[in-house]
Scaffold this active site. Structure first.
Site, PDB file in Angstrom:
ATOM      1  CD  GLU A 117       0.791  -6.247  -7.312  1.00  0.00           C
ATOM      2  OE1 GLU A 117       0.275  -7.092  -7.262  1.00  0.00           O
ATOM      3  OE2 GLU A 117       0.446  -5.413  -6.877  1.00  0.00           O
ATOM      4  CB  CYS A 123      -3.453   3.386  -3.821  1.00  0.00           C
ATOM      5  SG  CYS A 123      -2.996   3.793  -5.398  1.00  0.00           S
ATOM      6  CG  ASN A 124       1.311   7.509  -1.549  1.00  0.00           C
ATOM      7  OD1 ASN A 124       1.424   8.617  -1.008  1.00  0.00           O
ATOM      8  ND2 ASN A 124       0.969   6.185  -1.296  1.00  0.00           N
ATOM      9  CB  THR A 125      -0.836   6.386  -8.145  1.00  0.00           C
ATOM     10  OG1 THR A 125       0.286   5.961  -7.419  1.00  0.00           O
ATOM     11  CG2 THR A 125      -1.203   6.877  -9.742  1.00  0.00           C
ATOM     12  CG  HIS A 153       2.766  -1.698  -4.639  1.00  0.00           C
ATOM     13  ND1 HIS A 153       1.521  -0.556  -4.819  1.00  0.00           N
ATOM     14  CD2 HIS A 153       2.668  -2.950  -5.694  1.00  0.00           C
ATOM     15  CE1 HIS A 153       0.938  -1.234  -5.556  1.00  0.00           C
ATOM     16  NE2 HIS A 153       0.923  -2.946  -5.554  1.00  0.00           N
ATOM     17  CG  ASP A 169      -2.352  -0.443  -3.640  1.00  0.00           C
ATOM     18  OD1 ASP A 169      -2.352   0.467  -4.492  1.00  0.00           O
ATOM     19  OD2 ASP A 169      -1.792  -1.515  -3.699  1.00  0.00           O
ATOM     20  CB  SER A 170      -3.287  -0.800  -8.675  1.00  0.00           C
ATOM     21  OG  SER A 170      -1.641  -0.669  -7.858  1.00  0.00           O
ATOM     22  CE1 TYR A 201      -5.537   0.875 -11.036  1.00  0.00           C
ATOM     23  CE2 TYR A 201      -5.897   2.290  -8.398  1.00  0.00           C
ATOM     24  CZ  TYR A 201      -6.622   1.251  -9.375  1.00  0.00           C
ATOM     25  OH  TYR A 201      -7.639   0.918  -9.151  1.00  0.00           O
ATOM     26  N   GLY A 202       0.586   3.126 -11.688  1.00  0.00           N
ATOM     27  CA  GLY A 202       1.823   4.500 -11.658  1.00  0.00           C
ATOM     28  C   GLY A 202       1.783   5.066 -12.817  1.00  0.00           C
ATOM     29  CB  CYS A 225       4.476   4.187  -4.058  1.00  0.00           C
ATOM     30  SG  CYS A 225       3.536   2.531  -4.912  1.00  0.00           S
TER      31      CYS A 225
HETATM   32  N1  DGL Z   1      -0.036   1.797  -4.824  1.00  0.00           N
HETATM   33  C1  DGL Z   1       0.125   1.792  -5.219  1.00  0.00           C
HETATM   34  C2  DGL Z   1       0.543   3.578  -4.861  1.00  0.00           C
HETATM   35  O1  DGL Z   1       0.711   4.173  -3.665  1.00  0.00           O
HETATM   36  C3  DGL Z   1       0.187   2.237  -6.718  1.00  0.00           C
HETATM   37  C4  DGL Z   1       1.602   1.563  -7.263  1.00  0.00           C
HETATM   38  C5  DGL Z   1       1.240   1.821  -9.092  1.00  0.00           C
HETATM   39  O2  DGL Z   1       0.048   0.580  -9.188  1.00  0.00           O
HETATM   40  O3  DGL Z   1       2.153   2.005  -9.497  1.00  0.00           O
HETATM   41  O4  DGL Z   1       0.769   4.400  -5.639  1.00  0.00           O
END
Ligand code: DGL
Length: 283
Positions: free
Chosen positions: A162, A68-70, A196, A5-6, A37-38, A194
């Site tokens: 974070e 991570c969804n992104t 997070h 993940d990020s 990552y978003g 997400c």
């Molecule tokens: N945890 C990630 C997700 O599920 C990425 C969040 C991020 O880094 O913006 O999308």
């Protein structure tokens, strides 16, 4: 099993994975050098996903969880394609130990939310990258007749998580700004799209009030042992008896507080994940 993940978001996935597959060893990669990552370009995320995948294979992973969804939206189709054909690449990276890799991804749980809503309105909280990706738009298209689907970027949520600000006035203020429009639109179900965001669930629930349901992940539960079933693997695992798998964390940009931060996430999020780990830098 490699998981990435990020940042710390995927620990919410690691926790479930360890509960369901206690005999597996896990290597968690936090790409905090590129977090969040978003709002990053999809090509950059794909490039990171390739590098991290190679690293995890090099370390012996034959299952890669894109926690991570992104990154799932940006990269999983390409990863599945690229790592399915030239098996030599996998053999080479792994020093001949591995010859095929499976990928497991995340997807906002739009289906159960759309089919289960009583008000007929659901709210999806996710990153800009996820909400604009064709993967998500396809899923949304399939359930648009079942429910009105309202969306909002969880602005500032990843930064909150974070930095360990999971509660308090600041967290409430930030969460409310993105959640309230969904509640005002009549959503009785909020999809946390997400990895997070589950860390902010108590705050979300408090603002959302009673009677709301919160979907965290995919309907196809990613760690379904049937998905992983492969006789050799299962036999190997059962031969381990009561072996309790190990896990460790690698991180692309260690900071002084990294270890403390991970331990904090882990001890708050999962009391049995108390084994020591090492953080290390990957270029
Ligand atoms: N945890 C990630 C997700 O599920 C990425 C969040 C991020 O880094 O913006 O999308």
């Amino acid at each position: 099993i490699g998981i990435f993940d990020s940042g710390v978001g995927g620990l919410s996935v690691l926790k479930e994975a360890r509960r369901i597959l206690p005999a597996e060893d896990f290597l968690y990669f936090s790409d905090n050098a590129y977090c969040p990552y978003g709002d990053k370009d999809q090509d950059l995320i794909l490039e990171r996903a390739r590098e991290i995948t190679d690293f995890l294979i090099f370390k012996g992973a034959d299952i890669i969880v894109v926690a991570c969804n992104t990154a799932t939206a940006a990269a999983i189709s390409a990863l599945r394609e690229e790592y399915s054909q030239p098996l030599e690449r996998i053999r080479m990276i792994s020093g001949g130990r591995i010859d095929h890799v499976k990928f497991i991804g995340m997807e906002p749980a739009v289906k159960p939310a759309a089919l289960g809503t009583r008000t007929g309105v659901i709210g999806v909280l996710a990153t800009a990258g996820t909400l604009s990706a064709s993967k998500y738009l396809n899923t949304k298209g399939q359930y648009q007749d079942d429910a009105v689907i309202e969306e909002h970027i969880g602005e500032g949520f990843v930064e909150l998580v974070e930095s360990g600000q999971w509660s308090g006035d600041r967290a409430r203020e930030v969460v409310k700004a993105s959640l309230q429009p969904l509640l005002d639109a009549g959503a009785d179900t909020i999809v946390l799209g997400c990895t997070h965001y589950p860390f902010l669930k108590p705050v979300i629930e408090k603002i959302g009030g009673e009677g709301k349901e919160y979907w965290v992940r995919d309907r196809n539960y990613p760690f379904d042992p049937a998905f992983l079933a492969n006789e050799q693997r299962m036999a190997e695992k059962s031969g381990r008896g009561t072996y309790f798998g190990r896990w460790r964390v690698e991180i692309s940009k260690p900071q002084e507080s990294s270890e403390a931060r991970f331990l904090n996430v882990i001890s708050v999020g999962d009391t049995y994940m108390t084994k020591p780990f090492k953080t290390r830098r990957l270029k």
